[in-house]
Design a protein around this motif. Structure first.
Motif, mmCIF file in Angstrom:
data_model
loop_
_atom_site.group_PDB
_atom_site.id
_atom_site.type_symbol
_atom_site.label_atom_id
_atom_site.label_comp_id
_atom_site.label_asym_id
_atom_site.label_seq_id
_atom_site.Cartn_x
_atom_site.Cartn_y
_atom_site.Cartn_z
ATOM 1 N N ASN A 106 0.807 -1.226 0.000
ATOM 2 C CA ASN A 106 0.000 0.000 0.000
ATOM 3 C C ASN A 106 0.839 1.276 0.000
ATOM 4 O O ASN A 106 0.684 2.142 0.844
ATOM 5 C CB ASN A 106 -0.976 -0.043 1.196
ATOM 6 C CG ASN A 106 -2.006 1.066 1.156
ATOM 7 O OD1 ASN A 106 -2.286 1.617 0.094
ATOM 8 N ND2 ASN A 106 -2.557 1.394 2.299
ATOM 9 N N ASN A 107 1.794 1.356 -0.941
ATOM 10 C CA ASN A 107 2.527 2.584 -1.231
ATOM 11 C C ASN A 107 2.454 2.801 -2.735
ATOM 12 O O ASN A 107 1.597 2.201 -3.391
ATOM 13 C CB ASN A 107 3.983 2.458 -0.767
ATOM 14 C CG ASN A 107 4.124 2.555 0.741
ATOM 15 O OD1 ASN A 107 3.944 3.617 1.323
ATOM 16 N ND2 ASN A 107 4.422 1.422 1.386
ATOM 17 N N SER A 108 3.319 3.645 -3.270
ATOM 18 C CA SER A 108 3.309 3.852 -4.721
ATOM 19 C C SER A 108 4.691 3.596 -5.305
ATOM 20 O O SER A 108 5.277 4.456 -5.967
ATOM 21 C CB SER A 108 2.849 5.270 -5.054
ATOM 22 O OG SER A 108 1.527 5.466 -4.626
HETATM 23 C C1 LIG Z 1 -3.806 1.324 -2.470
HETATM 24 O O1 LIG Z 1 -2.901 2.320 -2.100
HETATM 25 C C2 LIG Z 1 -3.377 3.652 -2.267
HETATM 26 C C3 LIG Z 1 -2.293 4.599 -1.834
HETATM 27 O O2 LIG Z 1 -1.155 4.356 -2.579
HETATM 28 C C4 LIG Z 1 -4.614 3.863 -1.415
HETATM 29 O O3 LIG Z 1 -5.136 5.139 -1.655
HETATM 30 C C5 LIG Z 1 -5.658 2.815 -1.754
HETATM 31 O O4 LIG Z 1 -6.738 2.913 -0.870
HETATM 32 C C6 LIG Z 1 -5.055 1.439 -1.621
HETATM 33 N N1 LIG Z 1 -6.008 0.457 -2.065
HETATM 34 C C7 LIG Z 1 -6.261 -0.627 -1.369
HETATM 35 C C8 LIG Z 1 -7.279 -1.536 -1.942
HETATM 36 O O5 LIG Z 1 -5.693 -0.888 -0.320
#
Ligand SMILES: *[C@@H]1O[C@H](CO)[C@@H](O)[C@H](O)[C@H]1NC(C)=O
Ligand SMILES: *[C@@H]1O[C@H](CO)[C@@H](O)[C@H](O)[C@H]1NC(C)=O
Ligand SMILES: *[C@@H]1O[C@H](CO)[C@@H](O)[C@H](O)[C@H]1NC(C)=O
Ligand SMILES: *[C@@H]1O[C@H](CO)[C@@H](O)[C@H](O)[C@H]1NC(C)=O
Ligand SMILES: *[C@@H]1O[C@H](CO)[C@@H](O)[C@H](O)[C@H]1NC(C)=O
Ligand SMILES: *[C@@H]1O[C@H](CO)[C@@H](O)[C@H](O)[C@H]1NC(C)=O
Ligand SMILES: *[C@@H]1O[C@H](CO)[C@@H](O)[C@H](O)[C@H]1NC(C)=O
Ligand SMILES: *[C@@H]1O[C@H](CO)[C@@H](O)[C@H](O)[C@H]1NC(C)=O
Ligand SMILES: *[C@@H]1O[C@H](CO)[C@@H](O)[C@H](O)[C@H]1NC(C)=O
Ligand SMILES: *[C@@H]1O[C@H](CO)[C@@H](O)[C@H](O)[C@H]1NC(C)=O
Ligand SMILES: *[C@@H]1O[C@H](CO)[C@@H](O)[C@H](O)[C@H]1NC(C)=O
Ligand SMILES: *[C@@H]1O[C@H](CO)[C@@H](O)[C@H](O)[C@H]1NC(C)=O
Length: 434
Positions: A106-108
């Motif tokens: 969950n980063n970019s």
């Molecule tokens: C994926 O990561 C983004 C931030 O990079 C976040 O906004 C988004 O909620 C995340 N999606 C999930 C399904 O965890």
């Protein structure tokens, strides 16, 4: 005396470390440089996750870093989950040779997953879910012989699944769902005898599910939805008694479903979800489905199943969702009476079949949790039992396009949670004010 000396030495060492005197602390310059290089590849750190990564702190105290107790200055864990980091992953990560856990979920992160990770022989967890990693899955990951969890779900990876991953003998969870892959499910994956979770949904895969999948006798969760998989479901798949979730929806699978070998029925007691929706399955829904007494959800919709509903689904007391819409099921509604035993039932979706006969009064005895009832586009006759008003939590009721007649029961007007009520395309008569 010797013990005392050792203790003194230890105290001195700890004191030194707090005062950050690397020479005395035997700090490993390799690990420090690798971490500095990791930070150097980050373009954006909006939450300041890496603010503590500075010279006034020992790198073992930097945020997200844990070091070994035995080898005191060797980094074993890198956990920067959900820190809003934007950048690429430095190949120098392959120098952190004591790493056991990498969590960058969950980063970019973009760019490739560095093949240098293949040098991390102690690595057990590589958790990179929900980033924008691109390019191919590096074959070199197969050198991480201690890997138990490999999670690359929801990235931008391309190319085939490397067959080399089949040599990760300790792998317990393989997550590649939601990537832009191609090719087939490598046969070698059926060698992964510890595999318990396999998530290959929405991966753009084709070809057949390997027949030898029944060698994976530890499988619990199987996600293969949203691919272009063809052929039949291997007969041995349901013979894996550990499976609890099976989702092969939205593929091009065909053939009939069987829960027995002819002479013996499979043990289905661990099965909780069976999702076969949107394929080309034919034949009857096996009556032995009701042996799966732990089932919570059934979704067989959008196939070509024929014949009656399994009669004794009422044996499955924890059943919550029955979704079998858009098939060619041919039956009357007596199965509803059996379902009154399912005290957690929330959804019954049987629209678009060939179901006839009239609705039994026992519909009033369905679970009070019932919120969604759809039997549109069938051949239901007779009147709507007034007892339907007992289902106080109904929010969606669709009985449209049947052959219902008689008055609309006033009890329906007492239900106050409506989000959808569809009774059109029938011969219902009475109009009343709510
Ligand atoms: C994926 O990561 C983004 C931030 O990079 C976040 O906004 C988004 O909620 C995340 N999606 C999930 C399904 O965890
Ligand atoms: C640091 O780690 C590298 C690679 O593992 C090793 O070659 C080197 O000897 C270590 N240095 C110290 C001071 O422990
Ligand atoms: C280094 O990190 C520590 C801990 O976050 C912080 O208190 C300190 O201000 C930082 N030092 C510098 C020079 O940024
Ligand atoms: C993902 O990270 C963002 C911050 O970038 C956070 O707001 C969100 O809650 C995280 N989602 C999950 C599922 O962890
Ligand atoms: C660290 O890794 C890089 C890239 O793999 C390599 O070029 C370099 O020699 C390594 N440095 C040390 C000190 O091991
Ligand atoms: C990747 O694996 C290949 C074959 O084992 C090896 O030659 C290569 O050096 C590895 N790459 C790295 C960066 O370790
Ligand atoms: C994914 O890769 C494609 C090209 O293969 C690129 O156009 C797209 O921007 C990438 N998406 C993300 C989220 O990185
Ligand atoms: C998927 O990959 C193909 C090439 O393999 C590319 O043409 C396409 O744009 C990619 N799609 C996405 C959504 O990234
Ligand atoms: C599976 O493992 C066996 C030994 O455990 C090995 O001989 C065989 O080549 C492997 N098969 C594949 C397809 O990787
Ligand atoms: C499974 O179901 C079949 C058919 O409904 C039945 O004959 C058989 O006895 C059941 N087996 C078990 C173990 O419950
Ligand atoms: C409903 O449950 C009762 C008691 O557990 C049982 O005797 C009966 O056979 C069940 N009915 C059906 C249709 O499964
Ligand atoms: C209706 O649903 C709510 C939650 O959606 C639940 O708390 C309540 O117990 C239900 N009512 C009945 C009578 O079961």
């Amino acid at each position: 005396m010797a013990k005392c000396l050792t203790l003194l030495l230890y105290i001195a060492l700890v004191w030194c470390c707090f005062n950050n005197t690397p020479a005395y602390c035997l700090a490993n310059e390799t690990d420090r440089l690798a971490l500095i290089s990791f930070k150097g590849s980050i373009d954006q750190d909006s939450f300041g996750a890496l603010n503590s990564w500075n010279d006034s702190l020992h790198y073992c105290d930097w945020e997200g870093i844990a070091c070994s107790r035995r080898h005191r200055d060797r980094v074993t864990k890198l956990n920067l989950r959900s820190q809003g980091l934007v950048g690429s992953l430095s190949p120098h990560i392959g120098n952190l040779s004591f790493l056991r856990i990498i969590v960058l979920q969950n980063n970019s992160f973009h760019g490739p997953v560095p093949q240098e990770i293949g040098r991390l022989f102690h690595l057990q967890t590589l958790e990179l879910r929900n980033n924008s990693f691109g390019c191919q899955i590096p074959k070199n990951l197969s050198s991480c012989s201690n890997l138990k969890i490999l999670n690359l779900i929801d990235n931008n990876l391309t190319g085939n699944i490397p067959g080399e991953l089949g040599s990760l003998a300790k792998l317990e969870a393989l997550g590649l769902s939601k990537n832009n892959l191609s090719g087939t499910i490598p046969f070698s994956l059926t060698n992964l005898s510890s595999l318990s979770v396999v998530s290959l949904g929405e991966c753009n895969l084709q070809g057949e599910i390997p027949e030898e999948i029944n060698r994976l006798q530890a499988l619990r969760l199987v996600y293969l939805f949203g691919n272009n998989l063809s052929g039949k479901i291997p007969s041995g798949l349901f013979n894996i008694s550990t499976i609890s979730y099976l989702d092969v929806g939205s593929n091009k699978l065909h053939g009939s479903i069987s829960f027995d070998t002819g002479s013996s029925t499979f043990d289905l007691t661990n099965l909780q979800r069976i999702y076969l929706y949107h394929n080309q399955f034919t034949g009857m829904i096996p009556t032995s489905l009701s042996n799966a007494t732990g089932l919570e959800g059934i979704d067989l919709s959008e196939n070509s199943f024929t014949g009656p509903m399994p009669k004794d689904l009422g044996k499955i007391s924890c059943l919550q969702y029955i979704v079998v819409g858009l098939n060619r099921l041919q039956d009357d509604f007596s199965f509803i009476s059996s379902l009154t035993n399912c005290t957690s039932l929330k959804w019954i979706v049987v629209d678009g079949n060939l179901l006839g006969g009239s609705l039994p009064d026992s519909i009033a005895n369905l679970s009070l949790d019932m919120s969604y009832l759809t039997l549109s586009d069938n051949q239901v006759q007779g009147s709507i039992p007034s007892g339907i008003g007992n289902l106080v939590n109904l929010t969606y009721l669709d009985m449209s396009s049947n052959q219902l007649s008689g008055p609309i029961p006033e009890t329906i007007g007492k239900l106050h949670k409506w989000q959808g009520l569809y009774l059109g395309g029938n011969s219902l008569t009475a109009i009343f004010t709510w």
